[in-house]
Design a protein around this motif. Structure first.
Motif, short mmCIF file in Angstrom:
data_model
loop_
_atom_site.label_atom_id
_atom_site.label_comp_id
_atom_site.label_asym_id
_atom_site.label_seq_id
_atom_site.Cartn_x
_atom_site.Cartn_y
_atom_site.Cartn_z
N ALA A 127 0.82 -1.21 0.00
CA ALA A 127 0.00 0.00 0.00
C ALA A 127 0.86 1.26 0.00
O ALA A 127 2.01 1.27 0.48
N LEU A 128 0.30 2.32 -0.52
CA LEU A 128 0.91 3.64 -0.38
C LEU A 128 0.79 4.09 1.07
O LEU A 128 -0.06 3.58 1.82
N LEU A 129 1.62 5.07 1.46
CA LEU A 129 1.60 5.57 2.83
C LEU A 129 1.66 7.09 2.82
O LEU A 129 2.16 7.69 1.86
N SER A 130 1.14 7.71 3.86
CA SER A 130 1.13 9.17 3.96
C SER A 130 1.55 9.56 5.37
O SER A 130 0.88 9.20 6.34
N ILE A 131 2.66 10.27 5.49
CA ILE A 131 3.18 10.68 6.80
C ILE A 131 2.60 12.05 7.14
O ILE A 131 3.01 13.07 6.57
N ASP A 132 1.64 12.08 8.06
CA ASP A 132 0.84 13.27 8.32
C ASP A 132 0.88 13.66 9.80
O ASP A 132 0.88 12.80 10.67
N THR A 133 0.83 14.96 10.05
CA THR A 133 0.88 15.42 11.43
C THR A 133 -0.48 15.39 12.13
O THR A 133 -0.53 15.33 13.35
N ASP A 134 -1.58 15.47 11.36
CA ASP A 134 -2.90 15.63 12.00
C ASP A 134 -2.85 16.85 12.93
O ASP A 134 -3.38 16.84 14.04
N ALA A 135 -2.18 17.91 12.47
CA ALA A 135 -1.95 19.09 13.30
C ALA A 135 -3.25 19.83 13.57
O ALA A 135 -4.05 20.05 12.67
N HIS A 136 -3.43 20.24 14.83
CA HIS A 136 -4.55 21.08 15.24
C HIS A 136 -4.08 22.46 15.68
O HIS A 136 -4.87 23.26 16.17
N ALA A 137 -2.79 22.73 15.50
CA ALA A 137 -2.20 24.01 15.86
C ALA A 137 -0.89 24.16 15.08
O ALA A 137 -0.30 23.16 14.67
N PRO A 138 -0.42 25.38 14.85
CA PRO A 138 0.76 25.59 14.01
C PRO A 138 2.00 24.82 14.44
O PRO A 138 2.69 24.21 13.60
N GLY A 139 2.31 24.83 15.75
CA GLY A 139 3.51 24.15 16.21
C GLY A 139 3.49 22.65 15.97
O GLY A 139 4.55 22.02 15.87
N GLN A 140 2.30 22.09 15.86
CA GLN A 140 2.19 20.65 15.63
C GLN A 140 2.53 20.26 14.20
O GLN A 140 2.76 19.07 13.92
N LEU A 141 2.58 21.21 13.29
CA LEU A 141 2.98 20.92 11.92
C LEU A 141 4.43 20.47 11.83
O LEU A 141 4.86 19.95 10.80
#
Length: 339
Positions: free
Chosen positions: A286-300
């Motif tokens: 499968a393909l994969l996606s590395i994501d932050t699921d950020a809810h605030a700027p610093g979490q990016l």
């Protein structure tokens, strides 16, 4: 340095280090307060020691402002920058350097803490070429999920920002709830208008494994589903929640067949999927996606958490959609939508 910039940078670094929300908010509030003043008023308040009489400015933020106005780098900011010079986690740096974007982030239109523009500007500052705005879908009322009308309004806002931000591109998207029958929580014609659709289970997480497997299979095979978000739904740390039970082999095989990516969620309280399931996802093709699921700027800035685990589990960079150019990404999602 500019006092408002110093305060916002402090808030960013506090978020990055998982500091308490009230601490972050105090510095962002102070940044807004000082940003609303002209330079003459700021200088006068510094000279007369009246900064703390301004609503939203407390002793710590006032000290930062005074030091910035006097031409120094604020001491508190220097200390936080020193702490941030150490990596969040060991490993993953090479993979992180290959990433171009982030497919999962939230704004204050749903349950994020900051405006769309601030999230986008932070992505640009971090060196992203693109990012995807994925606020929640309607059924997730606890997260202020977007109705169809609000989502369509958001598309216009994003289009306006992109006119100013080129070559950076803020892509339109949604984190769409997977309903109990495996259908998606938004009209298909609306999903078709979005650049990227992340599908996630947020309800009935303890349903039996057979039903959960059936539910997830239906979702990842939907032509509008691009990425399967935080697949086990687990939570670590203080608010623990066990993994949902499902046949991971079947679900990941279906993802590989349908071209749906499996998310490597970087949030420290999620780190989902766990290593054993991540290795299964890799083996499935499968393909994969590395994501932050950020809810605030610093979490990016949390992608290193996912990159470290991805490197450890043998994730090949060419299968990571967040390492693709925006043109490659959109070719993939458009082809999926066409079925």
């Amino acid at each position: 340095m500019d006092a408002a910039d110093a305060l916002r940078r402090i808030a960013f670094l506090l978020e990055r280090s998982q500091a308490a929300t009230y601490r972050v908010k105090a510095f962002r509030t102070a940044a807004d307060a000082i940003g609303a003043m002209d330079a003459a008023e700021v200088a006068e308040r510094v000279e007369h020691g009246s900064l703390e009489r301004v609503r939203g400015i407390g002793p710590k933020s006032a000290k930062v402002i005074r030091e910035a106005v006097e031409g120094a780098t604020p001491g508190y900011l220097e200390a936080l920058e020193e702490e941030a010079s150490a990596p969040l986690v060991q490993g993953g740096e090479a993979l992180l350097a290959a990433l171009r974007g982030d497919c999962h982030m939230h704004s204050d239109w749903s349950d994020g803490g900051s405006p769309i523009a601030e999230m986008g500007r932070t992505a640009i500052e971090l060196g992203h070429e693109w990012a995807v705005l994925t606020d929640h879908s309607p059924r997730l009322t606890v997260a202020n999920g977007l109705s169809t009308e609000r989502l369509l309004d958001q598309l216009s806002v994003v289009a306006g920002l992109n006119e100013r931000w080129a070559p950076f591109r803020l892509l339109t998207g949604i984190e769409c709830d997977i309903l109990e029958d495996g259908s998606l929580d938004q009209h298909p014609d609306v999903l078709e208008r979005l650049d990227v659709v992340v599908v996630s289970v947020h309800s009935k997480l303890r349903m039996d494994a057979v039903a959960m497997t059936r539910r997830m299979l239906a979702a990842v095979r939907n032509p509008h589903a691009d990425i399967l978000g935080h697949c086990t739904g687990r939570l670590l740390g203080g608010k623990k929640r066990p993994e949902s039970e499902f046949d991971a082999g079947l679900v990941f095989a279906a993802c590989a067949e349908a071209g749906t990516a499996v998310e490597i969620n970087c949030r420290p309280e999620r780190l989902d999927p766990p290593r054993d399931l991540l290795r299964q996802a890799v083996a499935s093709g499968a393909l994969l996606s590395i994501d932050t699921d950020a809810h605030a700027p610093g979490q990016l800035d949390w992608q290193l958490y996912g990159c470290s685990r991805a490197e450890e589990c043998g994730v090949p960079v060419e299968r990571v959609v967040t390492s693709w150019t925006v043109e490659q990404l959109l070719d993939w999602t458009n082809e999926k939508a066409r079925g």
